[in-house]
Every structure is written in C-alpha cells, then in structure tokens.
Design an enzyme around this catalytic site. Structure first.
Site, PDB file in Angstrom:
ATOM      1  N   HIS A 158       0.830  -1.225   0.000  1.00 56.22           N
ATOM      2  CA  HIS A 158       0.000   0.000   0.000  1.00 56.22           C
ATOM      3  C   HIS A 158       0.860   1.268   0.000  1.00 56.22           C
ATOM      4  CE1 HIS A 158      -3.333  -2.700   1.289  1.00 56.22           C
ATOM      5  NE2 HIS A 158      -2.366  -3.275   1.973  1.00 56.22           N
ATOM      6  N   SER A 279      14.856  21.836 -16.758  1.00 60.04           N
ATOM      7  CA  SER A 279      13.669  22.628 -17.037  1.00 60.04           C
ATOM      8  C   SER A 279      14.096  23.931 -17.700  1.00 60.04           C
ATOM      9  CB  SER A 279      12.941  22.909 -15.722  1.00 60.04           C
ATOM     10  OG  SER A 279      12.152  24.070 -15.863  1.00 60.04           O
ATOM     11  N   LYS A 285      15.972  22.058 -11.608  1.00 60.28           N
ATOM     12  CA  LYS A 285      15.322  20.797 -11.955  1.00 60.28           C
ATOM     13  C   LYS A 285      16.212  19.791 -12.655  1.00 60.28           C
ATOM     14  CE  LYS A 285      11.461  19.797 -11.775  1.00 60.28           C
ATOM     15  NZ  LYS A 285      10.076  20.121 -11.983  1.00 60.28           N
ATOM     16  N   GLU A 292       9.857   8.555 -17.097  1.00 60.22           N
ATOM     17  CA  GLU A 292       8.472   9.018 -17.272  1.00 60.22           C
ATOM     18  C   GLU A 292       7.912   8.592 -18.624  1.00 60.22           C
ATOM     19  OE1 GLU A 292       7.809  13.289 -15.715  1.00 60.22           O
ATOM     20  OE2 GLU A 292       9.954  13.089 -16.009  1.00 60.22           O
TER      21      GLU A 292
END
Ligand code: ARG
Length: 481
Positions: A158, A279, A285, A292
């Site tokens: 979980h 970024s 970043k 992804e």
C-alpha cells in the site's frame, strides 16, 4: 501508357488520387522489403523445383530480386505510392528489369498469403531481438542486485512501510517479471513460425506446389493447415502485442519506482544526468524524463493491442482489406518496445543508490512490528494475540513519541509478560531480513540463490537464442549474396 496496377485489366477508369492515398500501405509496409524479397526468392525456388517455372526463369528472377534488394538497401529504389504496397512495388520493378519472366513470380500465390508471410518473417526477427534485449535488462538487474547486495530498504505494501527487505530482493522481483516476459515471447515463436505462403488468395492453388519446400527454404517449422485461416489469421500479432503490453506494464512499474525513488521525498537513488533533462524555467530541476516516458509510452502500446483486437472483431472469413491496418500497431509496438528495452538496459547500470538514505528509511517507523509479534509467538503466544499486543505497543510509542528500541523491558512487559531481554536482538532490520529464509523470501541466502539461478537462466537462454539466430537470422532467409 505504363501499366502500374497488375489488376488494371478489369478497370475502365484509373483510380482516384484520393483513393490511392487512402488505400496505399507502401508508406509504412515498405519496411517489410527484405522479408518480401526473401519470401519471393523461396517461392521462386519452390516453383522451379516443382516444375511450374523453369530453372532458367527462376534464376533470372532471383538475380533480379537480389538487385532490387540492394537498390533498396542503398536507398536507390523509388517508392512510388501509386504502387499501393510493397508487394506490387517490388513486382513492378522486377517486371521492369526482366520483362515477362518477372510476371511469372506471382504464380500460385496472392498478396493475401504474401503479406501473411511477410509479417511472420518480420515478427520472427523482432521476437528474437526483443528476447535479446530482455536478457540485457535482466542482466542489468542482476548486476544491480549484486552491486547493492547488502543494502536494506523498507519493503512496501500500500506504499506504506511494511517490513525491511534486501534491495537485491526488490531488484530480483523485476527480474522475475522480465523472465516471464521472455518466456512468453519465446513460446509465441512456435505459432509465428508457420508458413502460410501457398494458401494463395484464400482457397489454395491448383498448381502442384510444395509448401513444405518453401517452408524449408525459409526455416519454418510447419505449414498452415487451412488456407482460409492462413490468409486471415493475425493471432500471432495479437499475441505479440499483448506480450509487449505486459512487458511495457512491467517496465512502467519499474519506471514509476525510479521516478518516486529519485524524488526529494524518497531520495533513495540518483539517476545519471545522461538520462534526465532540465527545465527551461526552473534552474534546479533534474527531471527523470526517460523513466516518465517509459511509463507514458505504455499507454500507446496498450492502445495498439486494443486497436488490432478491434480491427479483428467480427471480421468475416477470409482476407479483408481491414487487415492492412495490422501493420501500424505492429510496427509502432515493436519500435517502442525495442527502444524502451534498449534504453532501460542502458539506464539501469547508471543508477546510484543512496545506501544510507535507504537504510535510514528502513529503520524508521514501525517496520519491525512484525518482528516483535513473531518474537512473542516464539515465546508461545498465539499470533493473533501477539498482533494485538504489538498494536497496543505501537499506539503507546506514538503517544510517548518514541521508537520500539527506546522502550524499556519493564514497559514492554506491561503489555505482555512473555517479553524478556532477548527481544532487543530481534529489533534490528538486518536480522529481520536474514530471518526470512522461507522459499522466495528476502534473506540474503535466498536472494543469493535467486541471483545464481537468474545467472544460469541468462546464460542458457543466450545460448539458445544464438542457435535460433543462426537458424532464422537474416542471412537464413535472404539467400541473395
Ligand atoms: N497491402 C495489403 C495488406 O497489407 C496486402 C494484401 C492486399 N490484398 C488485396 N487483395 N488487396 O494487407
């Protein structure tokens, strides 16, 4: 006027430009050229062996096909979309080169069995490559498990701390998934490796062909039993698309963990700069884009499976032009899967694990609650009772703002008399890991066994794959040089 369409005889008017553009498949099926030519060479040899064309004609055709093959490889071939598809483009070039003799190649076959053959040959190559790439990924995981063998991490259920586990155990869990994938692809090969050529349009042919001969030339293990099924069957594509979807699902789970673990919240790993981007607006970043996109592309691969399943749904026998739509999802999935696997095998070895951070997380919270309960059980307390007692201790610790380890023996004994000083020995994450010696458990002894088992599997499968490559490899069905 140059006759471009072999079927032009029956038609009074030329095809509308829009119709040509709508129905053509050459813009995507051109990439089947090597398989199309290999199939034609085998077909032509068979026609000669069976006395349907002469050896001299066969040799002219095969020589010209070899030239066409090299023209395409060198980028000299003009793919004119008005030729409709790769089969007609090559056949027309053949006739242009050697005249009427070239027109004999299409005896006893149709484009329906021809395309059925081409995609099987294509798939055979792709499956072999996919299996090889999967083995590279598995090997990368084994290496990570070996490199970080002694690292402990919090095991999750979980997404909550559950029990401490070996990081190697976590990596080897993915290894299991990819092994199953590899097995699925390996198994599917036997249904791919069946020759449909000779089924002709749908009913077979009246010419005295010998399909087993063509099968032998192309290293197929069997020939199709029913010509109507043979020209309209795309099950092997669906199997490939679904095995690919499952593999991508596994990759997406791993990718998701890499994204999570590299976040500041987890801080478990550092991805290599080479696999991240920055970024345009936020200078700090470092985004895990590759991971992804692996996660993201999984959606498209699922979509391809659904697309072909839907195309196939309720399709009457036998060949229907709808089937031409099989190639776009097929190519997209094989390209996506292969590039994803390649990058994954390159990215995994570049991961740096922040061992201290991971171990620290494994020591935090109530992750050793099961140890405490198990300890009571070894003292004769029924497990359900022990579970309840430890639950009360957790609540007590939360209220007091302390850890199990900060509790004194007297405090613990208030909850159950069975506690004695040896309880503090089990309150250690490494001990907790090593104690889980059950089959498939996380103890280092067990994990080492699974690593060794996986190493043996990779070695054996690589050997097996080499045999298959030698047998089915490109040279095997392109007797052109
Ligand atoms: N381009 C077609 C396909 O991909 C080849 C077979 C066409 N057959 C036909 N009778 N029009 O399915």
């Amino acid at each position: 006027m140059e006759i471009k369409k072999p079927w032009q005889g029956r038609f009074e008017k030329p095809t509308l430009g829009e119709v040509e553009r709508y129905t053509e498949s050459l813009s995507f099926d051109w990439r089947l050229y090597r398989y199309d030519i290999a199939g034609s060479v085998a077909h032509c040899r068979m026609l000669a062996e069976c006395g349907i064309i002469s050896y001299d004609e066969a040799s002219q055709i095969i020589t010209a096909l070899g030239e066409i093959y090299r023209e395409i490889e060198r980028g000299e071939f003009v793919f004119d979309p008005s030729f409709e598809d790769i089969h007609m483009a090559i056949e027309q070039r053949l006739i242009q080169k050697i005249g009427d003799v070239g027109g004999k190649l299409h005896t006893a076959r149709s484009r329906n069995d021809q395309i059925a053959l081409d995609i099987r040959l294509y798939l055979r190559d792709v499956i072999i490559s996919v299996r090889g790439e999967l083995l590279n990924v598995i090997e990368a995981l084994i290496k990570l498990a070996t490199r970080y063998f002694h690292v402990v991490m919090p095991g999750y259920t979980h997404l909550q701390h559950a029990q401490p586990v070996a990081l190697a155990h976590h990596f080897m869990a993915y290894c299991e998934m990819f092994r199953r994938d590899e097995e699925r692809f390996a198994d599917s090969l036997k249904r791919v490796n069946v020759l449909p050529l000779g089924s002709a349009a749908l009913a077979g042919t009246s010419f005295p062909i010998d399909m087993t001969l063509t099968a032998k030339y192309l290293n197929f293990d069997a020939v199709t039993r029913n010509s109507m099924d043979a020209v309209s069957d795309r099950d092997h594509l669906l199997e490939f698309l679904s095995a690919a979807a499952i593999t991508m699902m596994h990759i997406s789970r791993l990718a998701e963990e890499l994204v999570l673990w590299s976040s500041s919240e987890f801080g478990f790993i550092e991805l290599s700069d080479a696999f991240c981007t920055g970024s345009s607006i936020m200078p700090q970043k470092k985004n895990p884009d590759v991971a992804e996109l692996m996660r993201g592309k999984t959606g498209r691969v699922y979509g391809n499976l659904i697309a072909l399943l839907t195309t196939m749904k309720a399709l009457p026998l036998s060949y229907n032009r709808d089937l031409q739509e099989d190639k776009i999802p097929l190519f997209d999935t094989s390209d996506t899967l292969l590039s994803t696997l390649k990058l994954l095998a390159m990215m995994l070895p570049e991961i740096t694990v922040r061992e201290e951070k991971m171990e620290q997380a494994a020591r935090e919270g109530w992750i050793l609650a099961t140890e405490l309960a198990d300890y009571l059980v070894t003292q004769g307390v029924p497990f359900r009772k022990a579970h309840h007692v430890v639950g009360q201790i957790v609540r007590f610790c939360i209220e007091e703002g302390k850890d199990f380890k900060d509790c004194t023996l007297e405090e613990l004994r208030k909850f159950h008399k069975a506690f004695d000083e040896r309880v503090f020995e089990v309150l250690d994450v490494r001990t907790a890991v090593e104690r889980r010696k059950s089959h498939g458990g996380t103890s280092w002894t067990r994990v080492k066994e699974t690593i060794e088992d996986a190493e043996r599997y990779v070695k054996a499968t690589r050997e097996n794959l080499q045999i298959i490559k030698d047998r089915y490899g490109r040279q095997g069905h392109l007797p052109l040089h």
